[in-house]
Design a protein around this motif. Structure first.
Motif, PDB file in Angstrom:
ATOM      1  N   LEU A  60      -5.162   9.916  -3.550  1.00 54.21           N
ATOM      2  CA  LEU A  60      -4.187   8.863  -3.820  1.00 54.21           C
ATOM      3  C   LEU A  60      -3.843   8.064  -2.574  1.00 54.21           C
ATOM      4  O   LEU A  60      -3.555   6.863  -2.661  1.00 54.21           O
ATOM      5  CB  LEU A  60      -2.912   9.471  -4.424  1.00 54.21           C
ATOM      6  CG  LEU A  60      -3.062  10.006  -5.850  1.00 54.21           C
ATOM      7  CD1 LEU A  60      -1.745  10.597  -6.343  1.00 54.21           C
ATOM      8  CD2 LEU A  60      -3.518   8.882  -6.803  1.00 54.21           C
ATOM      9  N   MET A  61      -3.866   8.715  -1.424  1.00 55.69           N
ATOM     10  CA  MET A  61      -3.625   7.970  -0.181  1.00 55.69           C
ATOM     11  C   MET A  61      -4.738   6.954   0.057  1.00 55.69           C
ATOM     12  O   MET A  61      -4.477   5.798   0.420  1.00 55.69           O
ATOM     13  CB  MET A  61      -3.510   8.943   0.991  1.00 55.69           C
ATOM     14  CG  MET A  61      -2.259   9.804   0.954  1.00 55.69           C
ATOM     15  SD  MET A  61      -2.161  10.984   2.319  1.00 55.69           S
ATOM     16  CE  MET A  61      -1.973   9.875   3.703  1.00 55.69           C
ATOM     17  N   GLU A 105      -8.013   6.651  -8.120  1.00 55.67           N
ATOM     18  CA  GLU A 105      -6.640   6.820  -8.603  1.00 55.67           C
ATOM     19  C   GLU A 105      -6.596   7.489  -9.967  1.00 55.67           C
ATOM     20  O   GLU A 105      -5.820   8.433 -10.191  1.00 55.67           O
ATOM     21  CB  GLU A 105      -5.971   5.448  -8.659  1.00 55.67           C
ATOM     22  CG  GLU A 105      -4.520   5.469  -9.104  1.00 55.67           C
ATOM     23  CD  GLU A 105      -3.961   4.069  -9.129  1.00 55.67           C
ATOM     24  OE1 GLU A 105      -3.519   3.630 -10.221  1.00 55.67           O
ATOM     25  OE2 GLU A 105      -3.958   3.392  -8.076  1.00 55.67           O
ATOM     26  N   GLY A 149      -4.421   4.186  -2.558  1.00 59.21           N
ATOM     27  CA  GLY A 149      -3.332   3.272  -2.222  1.00 59.21           C
ATOM     28  C   GLY A 149      -3.735   2.276  -1.149  1.00 59.21           C
ATOM     29  O   GLY A 149      -3.381   1.093  -1.216  1.00 59.21           O
ATOM     30  N   SER A 172       0.823  -1.206   0.000  1.00 58.59           N
ATOM     31  CA  SER A 172       0.000   0.000   0.000  1.00 58.59           C
ATOM     32  C   SER A 172       0.859   1.258   0.000  1.00 58.59           C
ATOM     33  O   SER A 172       0.605   2.193  -0.764  1.00 58.59           O
ATOM     34  CB  SER A 172      -0.924  -0.009   1.211  1.00 58.59           C
ATOM     35  OG  SER A 172      -1.704   1.168   1.250  1.00 58.59           O
ATOM     36  N   THR A 219       1.145   3.971  -3.090  1.00 62.21           N
ATOM     37  CA  THR A 219       0.837   5.388  -2.863  1.00 62.21           C
ATOM     38  C   THR A 219       1.998   6.269  -3.287  1.00 62.21           C
ATOM     39  O   THR A 219       1.805   7.293  -3.967  1.00 62.21           O
ATOM     40  CB  THR A 219       0.502   5.630  -1.380  1.00 62.21           C
ATOM     41  OG1 THR A 219      -0.610   4.810  -1.006  1.00 62.21           O
ATOM     42  CG2 THR A 219       0.161   7.091  -1.137  1.00 62.21           C
TER      43      THR A 219
END
Length: 326
Positions: free
Chosen positions: A276-277, A228, A280, A165, A169
């Motif tokens: 995006l965090m 994403e 991820g 993960s 990210t």
């Protein structure tokens, strides 16, 4: 020191500070004009000095407690209150400011999306027409795993979810920041990243389709891809905003255009990072999880995308620039 005369001379300042603090406590620091904010800070320092003198002269406990209460309230509003309002401004930005800037810059985001889709269509077409084209884009070991073993590669994530993960990210942030920074190349590098990522997803999609693995592959992609990919499109839009300022400043001088369009680009970046965090985390823990049925993954992905569209469609007549200007 004549205590009564000193109190009579200083009491108007205490009353004025009390009045300003009551206004701030009720309506917030932003309710004060600039001159009143300076006055508040000056009065706070003055009353703090008065408190020190009252303690030194051993004036009545009632007065000392009153001044102590006043200085405590002043400290809370000046130092802690400003930080609280900064957090409130951040929350307000994510509530209304980010959707507003997405709407204002939609043409640039759409251009980035179009280049990505163009790359995907080109890769899909040529991969079906000429199988050797696929090897120009997709790593050979991945092609071999899908064609020869009829397996997808995402199972390698299972068991190392936290590491995977964080790595995912970091990689996605690097791509997105590269797309934003690509604006200084007049948008050339930004356009390259959009097209290349489109080529990659188009070629991989064709590969899994040719080997009857499309359903589990897209079940893997949908949950995290719903956040994403839009984040990458936002990054591409931010890069094109910078390119616009450099190439076509319009009615602005170029430095002013960079400041104006750069502010919008920065605000898009503030939206990209949490997207995006979250993507991820989903890609590391949820998307490859074999215990989650594929239909649930499809529903999760579609649900997240619908929520994102609804969020970006929120509308409030605000000037998003206020969140990042003093």
């Amino acid at each position: 020191m004549n205590i009564q005369r000193w109190i009579a001379r200083r009491e108007p300042n205490w009353q004025r500070l009390d009045a300003l603090l009551k206004q701030v406590e009720k309506k917030g620091l932003k309710s004060l004009r600039a001159a009143e904010i300076r006055e508040l800070a000056s009065l706070y320092r003055s009353v703090a000095a008065d408190l020190a003198r009252a303690r030194t002269q051993e004036i009545s406990n009632t007065l000392i407690q009153s001044l102590q209460s006043l200085t405590t309230r002043g400290y809370t509003q000046i130092y802690q209150g400003s930080r609280r309002q900064e957090w409130q401004a951040v929350l307000e930005f994510y509530r209304w400011g980010l959707p507003s800037v997405v709407q204002k810059t939609f043409a640039y985001i759409a251009a980035a999306t179009a280049l990505f889709l163009l790359g995907g269509i080109v890769a899909w077409w040529y991969s079906w027409q000429n199988p050797s084209f696929m090897s120009l884009i997709v790593p050979e070991n991945l092609i071999s795993k899908v064609r020869d073993e009829h397996k997808l590669w995402m199972g390698s994530i299972v068991g190392i979810e936290p590491l995977a993960s964080s790595g995912i990210t970091i990689n996605n942030l690097a791509v997105s920041f590269g797309a934003v920074a690509g604006g200084i190349t007049a948008g050339i590098y930004t356009a390259y990243l959009m097209v290349f990522n489109g080529l990659l997803i188009g070629a991989v999609g064709t590969l899994v389709g040719q080997n009857n693995l499309a359903y589990p592959f897209w079940a893997f992609v949908f949950p995290h891809g719903s956040l994403e990919l839009p984040a990458i499109f936002f990054a591409g839009g931010a890069g094109f905003l910078l390119a616009k300022a450099i190439l076509f400043p319009g009615k602005y001088r170029r430095p002013d255009a960079l400041k104006f369009y750069g502010s919008q680009a920065v605000q898009l970046v503030f939206g990209i990072v949490p997207m995006l965090m979250l993507a991820g985390a989903i890609e590391g823990f949820f998307s490859p999880n074999p215990n989650v049925p594929d239909p649930i993954k499809y529903l999760a992905g579609m649900g997240l995308f619908v929520l994102l569209v609804m969020y970006c469609s929120r509308n409030k007549n605000i000037n998003e620039n206020k969140y990042f200007t003093k």
